[in-house]
Scaffold this active site. Structure first.
Site, short mmCIF file in Angstrom:
data_model
loop_
_atom_site.label_atom_id
_atom_site.label_comp_id
_atom_site.label_asym_id
_atom_site.label_seq_id
_atom_site.Cartn_x
_atom_site.Cartn_y
_atom_site.Cartn_z
N GLU A 52 0.82 -1.21 0.00
CA GLU A 52 0.00 0.00 0.00
C GLU A 52 0.86 1.26 0.00
O GLU A 52 0.60 2.21 -0.75
CB GLU A 52 -0.91 0.00 1.23
CG GLU A 52 -1.81 1.22 1.31
CD GLU A 52 -2.53 1.34 2.63
OE1 GLU A 52 -3.59 1.98 2.66
OE2 GLU A 52 -2.01 0.81 3.63
N LYS A 106 20.58 -13.58 -11.88
CA LYS A 106 20.60 -14.69 -10.92
C LYS A 106 19.84 -15.91 -11.43
O LYS A 106 19.91 -16.99 -10.84
CB LYS A 106 20.04 -14.22 -9.57
CG LYS A 106 20.92 -13.18 -8.89
CD LYS A 106 20.28 -12.64 -7.65
CE LYS A 106 21.21 -11.62 -6.97
NZ LYS A 106 21.50 -10.45 -7.83
N LEU A 111 21.99 0.26 -9.84
CA LEU A 111 22.54 1.11 -8.80
C LEU A 111 21.44 1.88 -8.08
O LEU A 111 20.60 2.51 -8.71
CB LEU A 111 23.53 2.10 -9.41
CG LEU A 111 24.83 1.49 -9.95
CD1 LEU A 111 25.54 2.46 -10.86
CD2 LEU A 111 25.72 1.06 -8.81
N GLY A 112 21.46 1.81 -6.75
CA GLY A 112 20.52 2.58 -5.96
C GLY A 112 19.18 1.91 -5.72
O GLY A 112 18.32 2.49 -5.07
N GLU A 151 24.14 -17.34 -2.05
CA GLU A 151 24.84 -16.26 -2.75
C GLU A 151 26.01 -16.81 -3.56
O GLU A 151 26.75 -17.69 -3.12
CB GLU A 151 25.34 -15.22 -1.74
CG GLU A 151 25.87 -13.96 -2.39
CD GLU A 151 26.18 -12.89 -1.36
OE1 GLU A 151 26.04 -11.71 -1.70
OE2 GLU A 151 26.54 -13.23 -0.22
#
Length: 634
Positions: free
Chosen positions: A308, A403, A443-444, A543
């Site tokens: 939401e 991935k 990025l970010g 990972e």
């Protein structure tokens, strides 16, 4: 002092300076300190009385001396010239005898000199006084062009920064002075920083290419001071920011590539004038897709989001833009798992293009919550895709991930299964074109290490790193979103598009560079007394040390230099549908072992990493589920 008081002092000063200028003119004309003033005494009084009203009219007294520009010379020149012409006309019309024209010429020169010099001396005094204010950071500016000069003036007028030097790589500017500051060569940076006490370097090259800015930042990075950057020229010209709106140098400035101009035809093909739906519209990629889509002026944009707050945030951001462009914005709170509802949603709003960005993407969280990750990423993709096909959607684009290539975690395996689902649906035929776009980290984004590292640096460290040799691909969010839109327009059906991510980045090097950009030093063997420690905490469950974008080598280029088409193995729908149905049933029963077995059977490249903690969690959940009635599990 009040503004009026300061203006009165300026007028009074000019009155005496102009009178003194006239006396000086008479003295110079007659070469005597006691010149004959019988004819000129009334003119010594008339000179300032005619010049000052002209100065007032020209706005000389409205200018703040501290912020005064060089234009003041023109104002003084014009004011004195008009007053001298007035005096000359008065003498001529009154037929006053004995007045030397040489006196008027000398007065004209001296009045300009006296009044103009008084302004510049006052400005220099105020600026020098302000430089002594405590707390101002001594900074150097890299870039002695127009933006750098404007920045120097702007900073002097403020109270936070004191510019003390310029650096520029142009030989013709070096050893000169601009805005009262010496311009040095880049080779002199270390010496200037030490001798002038510089604590920050400000990069003022807004018109330079991204690649050039990255080169300059790489040059400045080793020096022990923080770096800040002036906004881009486009933002300055548009008026959205000013030249002194400095921002910290982000890692994007170092890693970002030179942007390839997007193909306007591809951007508009699936959007302009159409009804578009974005799932996961409040996420990092989904929100940027929405921003890019609005610029292409669709007829309607449907925002499908489970959170939401995220839906509220993106709706509030886009609503003014959509209103100006006449775009209907439809915020919808819901899950991609609700197939029937989403089919009705697409039919009701005539959706023609779907960008499916909704996914659980945080590897450790999905590893600890495998069934939910599998349901949302894989089964949710199937249900949304089937809803799109039933509603007659023209184009369906899945946002995938690197991935998914030889996955070692459930997040990657579930996204690879989502790719297989779309490939199989595409081979079934029908009017909907299904495709997927695969790329690495942006990025970010909320899942990127960059915001985490930045927060850890701000809190004094340590930076937590899973492995010293871990590498990742990086791309900016706007570039990734633009390429996704363009790739979707190329689709014929069933393609796996792969974005060119450039070279992989070593995360340890990334962490050290972020520390240096903050004006600090990472603690390592070369800097045992540094500021920020880097702790190696070990790889997280599932990972990988490095990521890949291709499963095999069967890949070809497209019409876009940064978009490739991969050809990878597929599963027929007849085989896949049975596995998906059994997997859905296993998830409903909370049968972790069965669900993982089916996932490994469908995604043959999946080689699970360490899952001990996830298995323990699901054993406990299974024991609890065994005590519940079958109906309650649904």
């Amino acid at each position: 002092m009040r503004r009026r008081d300061k203006q009165f002092i300026a007028v009074l000063t000019d009155f005496f300076l102009l009178a003194f200028a006239f006396w000086s003119a008479v003295a110079l004309r007659f070469d005597s300190l006691t010149p004959p003033l019988q004819v000129y005494y009334w003119m010594a009084l008339a000179a300032p009385l005619t010049a000052i009203p002209v100065f007032i009219r020209l706005g000389l007294y409205r200018a703040v001396v501290r912020f005064m520009e060089d234009r003041v010379v023109y104002v003084v020149f014009l004011g004195v010239t008009l007053s001298v012409l007035g005096l000359t006309a008065f003498v001529a019309f009154q037929h006053i005898l004995g007045v030397s024209r040489g006196v008027l010429v000398i007065y004209w020169l001296l009045a300009i000199l006296y009044v103009g010099a008084s302004r510049f001396l006052a400005r220099s005094y105020f600026l020098n006084a302000e430089r002594q204010l405590a707390g101002r950071k001594r900074v150097a500016i890299y870039g002695a062009g127009r933006a750098g000069t404007q920045l120097a003036f702007a900073l002097r007028a403020g109270r936070d920064y004191l510019p003390v030097a310029f650096f520029d790589d142009k030989a013709e500017l070096q050893r000169t002075e601009l805005a009262g500051l010496r311009v040095y060569a880049p080779e002199e940076i270390a010496e200037v920083l030490a001798t002038k006490g510089v604590t920050e370097i400000l990069l003022a090259v807004p018109s330079a290419s991204r690649a050039r800015r990255a080169e300059i930042l790489a040059l400045l990075e080793p020096f022990p001071c923080a770096l800040k950057i002036v906004p881009g020229m486009a933002d300055i010209v548009s008026g959205s920011v000013t030249v002194d709106a400095l921002r910290p140098v982000d890692i994007e400035d170092l890693l970002g590539r030179e942007a390839v101009a997007p193909d306007a035809r591809l951007l508009a093909a699936c959007i302009t004038g159409k009804s578009v739906l974005v799932s996961g519209a409040g996420g990092s990629i989904g929100a940027e897709l929405c921003r890019q889509i609005v610029t292409q002026r669709p007829q309607r944009l449907v925002l499908l989001e489970l959170s939401e707050f995220a839906l509220y945030a993106i709706d509030q951001e886009l609503r003014p833009l959509a209103a100006r462009a006449g775009i209907e914005l439809v915020p919808v709170l819901g899950s991609v798992l609700h197939q029937r509802r989403n089919e009705l949603l697409m039919r009701s709003y005539g959706v023609e293009t779907v960008y499916h960005a909704a996914a659980y993407k945080h590897v450790p969280l999905v590893e600890h919550n495998p069934v939910e990750g599998l349901r949302n990423n894989a089964i949710g993709t199937r249900r949304l895709a089937e809803a799109a096909a039933a509603a007659g959607v023209q184009t369906f684009v899945l946002i995938s991930t690197d991935k998914a290539v030889r996955p070692t975690n459930i997040m990657g395996a579930s996204k690879r299964l989502a790719e297989l689902i779309l490939q199989a649906l595409a081979r079934q035929g029908g009017s909907t074109r299904f495709c997927m776009v695969r790329f690495g980290n942006v990025l970010g984004s909320s899942g990127s290490v960059v915001p985490l590292f930045r927060k850890q640096i701000e809190s004094g460290g340590p930076i937590t790193l899973t492995h010293p040799d871990i590498t990742r691909f990086f791309m900016t969010i706007p570039e990734a979103a633009q390429l996704v839109i363009q790739a979707g327009a190329m689709a014929q059906g069933g393609e796996v598009f792969v974005l060119d991510m450039g070279k992989p980045v070593r995360i340890l090097d990334l962490a050290k560079r972020m520390v240096r950009l903050s004006g600090l030093e990472a603690i390592d063997e070369q800097h045992p007394n540094g500021d920020i420690a880097i702790d190696i905490v070990g790889l997280r469950p599932g990972e990988k040390l490095y990521e890949e974008l291709l499963i095999g080598d069967n890949v070809e280029g497209t019409t876009h230099p940064l978009i490739m088409r991969a050809f990878e193995h597929e599963l027929p729908w007849s085989e896949l549908i049975e596995r998906l149905q059994a997997m859905d049933d296993a998830c409903r029963r909370f049968d972790y072992a069965d669900a993982m077995s089916l996932l490994r059977g469908a995604v043959c490249e999946y080689t699970p990493g360490h899952q001990g903690e996830a298995e323990l969690l699901w054993r406990r959940l299974e024991r609890s589920a065994s005590t519940m009635s079958p109906s309650s599990l649904h």
